[in-house]
Design a protein around this motif. Structure first.
Motif, mmCIF file in Angstrom:
data_model
loop_
_atom_site.group_PDB
_atom_site.id
_atom_site.type_symbol
_atom_site.label_atom_id
_atom_site.label_comp_id
_atom_site.label_asym_id
_atom_site.label_seq_id
_atom_site.Cartn_x
_atom_site.Cartn_y
_atom_site.Cartn_z
ATOM 1 N N VAL A 27 0.771 -1.202 -0.062
ATOM 2 C CA VAL A 27 0.072 0.221 -0.006
ATOM 3 C C VAL A 27 0.822 1.260 -0.113
ATOM 4 O O VAL A 27 1.787 1.435 0.843
ATOM 5 N N ILE A 28 0.560 2.110 -0.691
ATOM 6 C CA ILE A 28 1.045 3.508 -0.784
ATOM 7 C C ILE A 28 0.814 4.172 0.712
ATOM 8 O O ILE A 28 -0.240 4.005 0.997
ATOM 9 N N THR A 29 1.815 4.865 0.987
ATOM 10 C CA THR A 29 1.445 5.516 2.175
ATOM 11 C C THR A 29 1.552 7.007 1.754
ATOM 12 O O THR A 29 2.010 7.777 1.260
ATOM 13 N N PRO A 30 0.053 7.649 2.028
ATOM 14 C CA PRO A 30 -0.373 8.852 1.674
ATOM 15 C C PRO A 30 0.494 10.139 2.411
ATOM 16 O O PRO A 30 0.328 9.678 3.761
ATOM 17 N N GLN A 39 -5.794 8.969 7.768
ATOM 18 C CA GLN A 39 -7.244 8.967 7.414
ATOM 19 C C GLN A 39 -7.304 8.215 5.768
ATOM 20 O O GLN A 39 -8.156 7.386 5.342
ATOM 21 N N LYS A 40 -6.466 9.051 4.975
ATOM 22 C CA LYS A 40 -6.503 8.702 3.760
ATOM 23 C C LYS A 40 -5.812 7.201 3.586
ATOM 24 O O LYS A 40 -6.399 6.386 2.420
ATOM 25 N N LEU A 41 -5.053 6.730 4.275
ATOM 26 C CA LEU A 41 -4.399 5.275 4.187
ATOM 27 C C LEU A 41 -5.638 4.535 4.443
ATOM 28 O O LEU A 41 -5.838 3.460 3.614
ATOM 29 N N GLY A 60 6.248 -1.071 2.850
ATOM 30 C CA GLY A 60 6.979 -1.668 1.651
ATOM 31 C C GLY A 60 8.021 -0.588 0.759
ATOM 32 O O GLY A 60 7.791 0.544 1.338
ATOM 33 N N THR A 61 8.224 -1.208 -0.045
ATOM 34 C CA THR A 61 8.827 -0.100 -1.169
ATOM 35 C C THR A 61 7.917 0.939 -1.783
ATOM 36 O O THR A 61 8.252 2.045 -1.694
ATOM 37 N N THR A 62 6.993 0.388 -2.247
ATOM 38 C CA THR A 62 5.871 1.198 -2.928
ATOM 39 C C THR A 62 5.393 2.239 -1.719
ATOM 40 O O THR A 62 5.207 3.270 -2.145
ATOM 41 N N GLY A 63 5.185 1.518 -0.473
ATOM 42 C CA GLY A 63 4.657 2.387 0.583
ATOM 43 C C GLY A 63 5.882 3.122 1.057
ATOM 44 O O GLY A 63 5.777 4.214 2.168
ATOM 45 N N LEU A 64 7.172 3.576 0.478
ATOM 46 C CA LEU A 64 8.123 4.254 0.765
ATOM 47 C C LEU A 64 8.637 4.250 2.201
ATOM 48 O O LEU A 64 8.958 5.237 3.073
ATOM 49 N N GLY A 65 8.464 2.966 2.627
ATOM 50 C CA GLY A 65 8.713 2.336 4.161
ATOM 51 C C GLY A 65 10.440 2.813 4.560
ATOM 52 O O GLY A 65 10.417 3.214 5.784
#
Ligand code: ELE
Length: 308
Positions: A27-30, A39-41, A60-65
């Motif tokens: 999941v993207i991290t907004p 809230q957006k998450l 994760g990577t996409t979530g800019l973790g």
């Protein structure tokens, strides 16, 4: 010995009852004003679960973790507490104590499992250190190893996983992000069918699941979860799955052209019609003109894209 540890794990015991393949969205991290917008998450996560995702992979990577602080990662977990059994958390960092705390938090929150990169950045680290790292984390909670050599500089082999298991670690699977199906299958062949193997690249999901891979972690599921479902549906006609796969691959390539880590945010907005905030530096937001161009190009590939 290894079979025992697999059977005793949270993920594996659920796996026996759950339908394969698993569709997992990293999941993207907004972000808003440089802070995670929980809230957006929450809204995005609920929407993805409604559209067929089995698990949500956080930080994760996409979530800019890698750019999130430990407190921010915990704030994501807390915000999504209601989905705990469907959550995976990336806990790998360059600070083992911090990673262990995240693993403990995952355990306390009764998440599905933890996921971890190997120690990254440092070239030429020994296999022994990688093994120690995974043993330590997986003794806290069942672990899925995240293999992404392009990003970490280190390629995990079945031999490393075997050593982790021989040393009492509880690694239950691997998420293999290499555009190489043979590499993924080697884990199945060498570690046995109970060892979970998830495919990372968006471009080979249909081939992966049709070859017996257990599921996919696909960044494109943030914007086209319905296509990931179709592309990995073993009951669907192969021609339909391949058509969905081709569209996913075209969109993923388009995202890469604009810089995928930022483009993902705008593809959600263009295709799913809601805002997921923006990325955080050093991943920079697209400008207005770029955003519009990306949306127009996405619409050419996937006509269902919502007009703004
Ligand atoms: C994939 C990456 C890799 C998904 C995550 C994931 O984002 O954490 O473009 O194939 O290198 O590993 O999206 O993307 P590619 O698990």
């Amino acid at each position: 010995m290894y079979c025992e540890s697999v059977k005793n794990s949270t993920l594996a015991s659920k796996r026996w009852n759950s339908v394969l393949p698993h569709r997992i969205v990293p999941v993207i991290t907004p972000f808003r004003a440089n802070r995670p917008d929980v809230q957006k998450l929450l809204h995005h996560s609920q929407s993805l679960l409604n559209d067929g995702m089995d698990y949500l992979f956080l930080a994760g990577t996409t979530g800019l973790g890698v750019s999130l602080s430990p407190d921010e990662k915990i704030s994501l977990l807390n915000g999504l507490r209601e989905f705990a059994p469907k959550l995976l958390l990336q806990v790998g960092t360059l600070n083992l104590e911090e990673s262990m705390k995240l693993a403990e938090q995952a355990k306390n929150s009764k998440l599905h499992a933890i996921v971890s990169y190997p120690p990254y950045f440092y070239p030429r680290i020994s296999d022994e250190w990688v093994v120690k790292y995974f043993v330590t984390l997986s003794k806290i909670y069942p672990l899925i190893v995240y293999n992404y050599p392009l990003a970490t500089g280190y390629d995990i082999s079945p031999a490393i996983i075997k050593k982790v298991l021989q040393n009492g670690g509880n690694v239950i699977g691997i998420k293999d992000t290499l555009p190489d199906l043979a590499h993924m299958l080697t884990f199945k062949y060498e570690l046995g069918n109970d060892f979970i193997v998830y495919s990372g690249p968006d471009t080979i999901v249909t081939s992966a699941v049709r070859s017996g891979i257990d599921g996919c972690v696909a960044g494109s599921a943030n914007y086209v979860p319905e296509l990931l479902v179709k592309a990995t549906d073993l009951q669907a006609k192969l021609s339909e799955s391949i058509a969905a796969q081709k569209t996913i691959a075209s969109l993923a390539m388009l995202a890469r052209k604009y810089g995928q880590w930022a483009a993902n945010y705008y593809l959600v907005k263009a295709i799913r019609g809601y805002d997921v905030g923006e990325p955080r530096a050093p991943i920079y937001p697209l400008g207005q003109a770029e955003e519009e161009k990306l949306a127009a190009e996405a619409r050419e590939i996937y006509p269902l894209v919502k007009a703004k």
